[in-house]
Design a protein around this motif. Structure first.
Motif, short mmCIF file in Angstrom:
data_model
loop_
_atom_site.label_atom_id
_atom_site.label_comp_id
_atom_site.label_asym_id
_atom_site.label_seq_id
_atom_site.Cartn_x
_atom_site.Cartn_y
_atom_site.Cartn_z
N PHE A 130 0.83 -1.21 0.00
CA PHE A 130 0.00 0.00 0.00
C PHE A 130 0.87 1.26 0.00
N ILE A 131 1.88 1.29 0.84
CA ILE A 131 2.77 2.46 0.90
C ILE A 131 3.51 2.63 -0.43
N THR A 132 4.02 1.51 -0.97
CA THR A 132 4.71 1.58 -2.26
C THR A 132 3.78 2.07 -3.36
N ALA A 133 2.54 1.59 -3.35
CA ALA A 133 1.57 1.99 -4.36
C ALA A 133 1.26 3.49 -4.28
N ILE A 134 1.20 4.04 -3.07
CA ILE A 134 0.95 5.48 -2.93
C ILE A 134 2.02 6.29 -3.66
N PHE A 135 3.27 5.94 -3.43
CA PHE A 135 4.36 6.65 -4.09
C PHE A 135 4.32 6.47 -5.60
N LEU A 136 4.11 5.24 -6.06
CA LEU A 136 4.13 4.98 -7.49
C LEU A 136 2.93 5.59 -8.20
N VAL A 137 1.75 5.46 -7.61
CA VAL A 137 0.55 6.05 -8.23
C VAL A 137 0.70 7.56 -8.33
N THR A 138 1.19 8.18 -7.28
CA THR A 138 1.40 9.63 -7.30
C THR A 138 2.36 10.03 -8.40
N ARG A 139 3.47 9.31 -8.50
CA ARG A 139 4.47 9.65 -9.53
C ARG A 139 3.94 9.39 -10.93
N TYR A 140 3.28 8.27 -11.12
CA TYR A 140 2.71 7.98 -12.45
C TYR A 140 1.69 9.05 -12.83
N TYR A 141 0.88 9.47 -11.89
CA TYR A 141 -0.16 10.45 -12.19
C TYR A 141 0.45 11.81 -12.55
N ILE A 142 1.52 12.19 -11.89
CA ILE A 142 2.15 13.49 -12.13
C ILE A 142 2.94 13.49 -13.44
N ALA A 143 3.66 12.40 -13.71
CA ALA A 143 4.64 12.44 -14.79
C ALA A 143 4.32 11.58 -16.01
N TYR A 144 3.50 10.52 -15.87
CA TYR A 144 3.41 9.57 -16.97
C TYR A 144 1.98 9.27 -17.44
N ALA A 145 1.03 9.18 -16.54
CA ALA A 145 -0.30 8.72 -16.91
C ALA A 145 -1.18 9.86 -17.40
N ASP A 146 -2.17 9.48 -18.21
CA ASP A 146 -3.12 10.46 -18.73
C ASP A 146 -4.30 10.68 -17.79
N SER A 147 -4.50 9.76 -16.85
CA SER A 147 -5.61 9.88 -15.91
C SER A 147 -5.22 9.22 -14.60
N PHE A 148 -5.98 9.51 -13.56
CA PHE A 148 -5.70 8.90 -12.26
C PHE A 148 -5.94 7.39 -12.32
N GLY A 149 -6.96 6.97 -13.07
CA GLY A 149 -7.24 5.54 -13.19
C GLY A 149 -6.07 4.79 -13.80
N GLU A 150 -5.48 5.37 -14.83
CA GLU A 150 -4.32 4.73 -15.45
C GLU A 150 -3.13 4.70 -14.49
N ALA A 151 -2.94 5.80 -13.76
CA ALA A 151 -1.85 5.86 -12.78
C ALA A 151 -2.03 4.81 -11.70
N ALA A 152 -3.28 4.66 -11.22
CA ALA A 152 -3.56 3.67 -10.19
C ALA A 152 -3.31 2.25 -10.73
N TYR A 153 -3.71 2.02 -11.96
CA TYR A 153 -3.54 0.71 -12.59
C TYR A 153 -2.06 0.33 -12.62
N TRP A 154 -1.23 1.25 -13.11
CA TRP A 154 0.20 0.98 -13.24
C TRP A 154 0.88 0.95 -11.88
N GLY A 155 0.52 1.87 -11.02
CA GLY A 155 1.16 1.95 -9.72
C GLY A 155 0.90 0.74 -8.85
N ILE A 156 -0.35 0.29 -8.80
CA ILE A 156 -0.70 -0.88 -7.98
C ILE A 156 -0.06 -2.14 -8.53
#
Length: 458
Positions: free
Chosen positions: A140-166
């Motif tokens: 869960f802690i790792t996913a928070i960091f990865l989802v946040t980073r994906y959402y800011i720098a790589y993903a087009d949407s929060f859903g995509e960031a969550a998908y990749w981060g988790i």
């Protein structure tokens, strides 16, 4: 005690093998469905079986690209497989430790209770719950960091960031090595906000549940004492000391070796900036402990780096963790045995404790049988492959030690050779654990000794 727990206590090897086989076969069935693939077709039996085995055995070797070949349904099947595989291997290894301690004599039980306070007898449910809580918290802690980073720098949407981060958070902690991008972590070689959470997650997973549990308990005790609680003298067990020390030393050796041998390699780290080289070296030096992620092109590494990676993969990580290999404790204990022999000492001492003769034999048996499995697999696959021997050896070690690093030849191998890798992944995931526990559980004293004779050694 429940019927399942009773069966595990009575027939641990059968329960573990049956459990993993059931998970793999069910995963193979799900991945064989048309809904599991991104295209219009469906996966072949070998593709589905290989992927399911690699995921359940938390290896990371693939015969098809994970991101493009499988559909979202297929991705979550893979996530479920390596989540079950990670939780399963940490749980059964910890429970086997309990079982071995329980079947010792009364005198040895008292010693075990002193030396392994983190694995108390009769606390099966507590161990299982502890593994699950620890795993989910770190993921869960790792996913928070990865989802946040994906959402800011790589993903087009929060859903995509969550998908990749988790996906990558669960893959990292379970040392699965599966990535949705075809180049693993190479495209993030300049992004510490992606790489560092991944490194921390797979390091914690590889070091083992008993070590994390003991260190966290020690930290909590220090916090309580700082708040005025009564001081309680606690010392790390030999297992934790050996694991942390050996894991740290091998990690430094791995990072330093990769940086030294690949710094100027134009096919790997040569074109990178200094910061990128250091980060790539950190990932590539630690990943042989079982994570399977790579930050440089593994197939283009120098021969010296490949050989060092072979050795680090074979050693693996900590016991009762998501790492594979013969385990750092086995490697370290054999080192202490050699050191004692070179010094001419009749017994082996490890950090203030005497090492039992039976433990020495168990470590030697696990190491030599693992070498035999790797050599046998390499010889067989070499007869069905035109690839160079060092590439085949690398692939076999990666499979048997459930690492997931690849020279890029796995998907080019013949189906028969891929099936051999499937067997190696399965044997390497549960074999050393079952073997080590079986050797301890079957130990029985001799009623007589034969006359002693000394053959010539060397």
């Amino acid at each position: 005690m429940s019927r399942a727990a009773g069966a595990f206590v009575k027939y641990p090897a059968r329960v573990i093998v049956a459990g993993y086989l059931a998970v793999i076969l069910f995963g193979t069935f799900l991945l064989s469905l048309p809904i599991a693939t991104a295209g219009s077709g469906r996966a072949t039996f070998v593709e589905a079986l290989f992927t399911a085995t690699s995921a359940a055995c938390i290896t990371g070797l693939v015969v098809v690209d994970t991101g493009s070949f499988w559909s979202p349904f297929g991705h979550w099947v893979i996530v479920g497989l390596f989540q079950l595989g990670g939780l399963g291997i940490m749980t059964v290894a910890s429970l086997l430790g309990l079982l071995v301690a329980r079947r010792m004599g009364m005198r040895m039980q008292l010693i075990a209770h002193t030396e392994q306070k983190n694995l108390r007898l009769g606390e099966i449910s507590r161990v299982v719950a502890g593994v699950i809580r620890m795993s989910l918290l770190i993921e869960f802690i790792t996913a928070i960091f990865l989802v946040t980073r994906y959402y800011i720098a790589y993903a087009d949407s929060f859903g995509e960031a969550a998908y990749w981060g988790i996906f990558h958070a669960i893959s990292a902690f379970n040392s699965a090595g599966f990535a949705l991008q075809s180049d693993s972590m190479m495209q993030y070689v300049g992004d510490p906000l992606i790489l560092f959470p991944v490194i921390i997650a797979f390091t914690l997973g590889a070091i083992g549940f008993p070590v994390i549990f003991e260190v966290s308990r020690h930290f909590r005790q220090q916090v309580r004492e700082a708040r005025g609680a009564e001081h309680t003298a606690r010392h790390w067990t030999i297992h934790t000391k050996v694991t942390v020390l050996t894991h740290g030393v091998l990690g430094v050796i791995g990072i330093a070796s990769v940086i030294m041998f690949e710094w100027a390699n134009p096919s790997t780290m040569g074109p990178l900036s200094t910061l990128q080289k250091l980060m790539a070296g950190a990932v590539q030096g630690l990943t042989p402990r079982s994570s399977g992620f790579n930050a440089i092109e593994t197939g283009e590494m120098n021969a010296a780096t490949i050989l060092i990676t072979d050795v680090l993969m074979f050693i693996g990580g900590g016991s009762a963790g998501t790492a594979g290999g013969i385990k750092v404790t086995t490697f370290a204990l054999l080192g202490f045995v050699i050191l004692a022999e070179l010094r001419g000492q009749p017994t082996v001492h490890v950090m203030g404790r005497k090492l039992a003769d039976s433990v020495q034999r168990q470590a030697l048996t696990v190491a030599l049988l693992s070498i035999a499995a790797v050599m046998g697999g390499t010889i067989i696959i070499s007869t069905f492959s035109e690839h160079a021997l060092d590439h085949v050896l690398f692939e076999v070690i990666s499979a048997f030690c459930t690492v997931g690093l690849s020279m890029g030849i796995t998907e080019d191998l013949r189906p028969l050779a891929q099936l051999i890798l499937v067997v190696l992944m399965f044997a390497g995931r549960i074999g050393p654990i079952i073997l080590a526990s079986a050797l301890a559980l079957q130990e029985r004293p001799r009623r007589y000794e034969l006359p002693e004779e000394r053959p010539i050694v060397g």
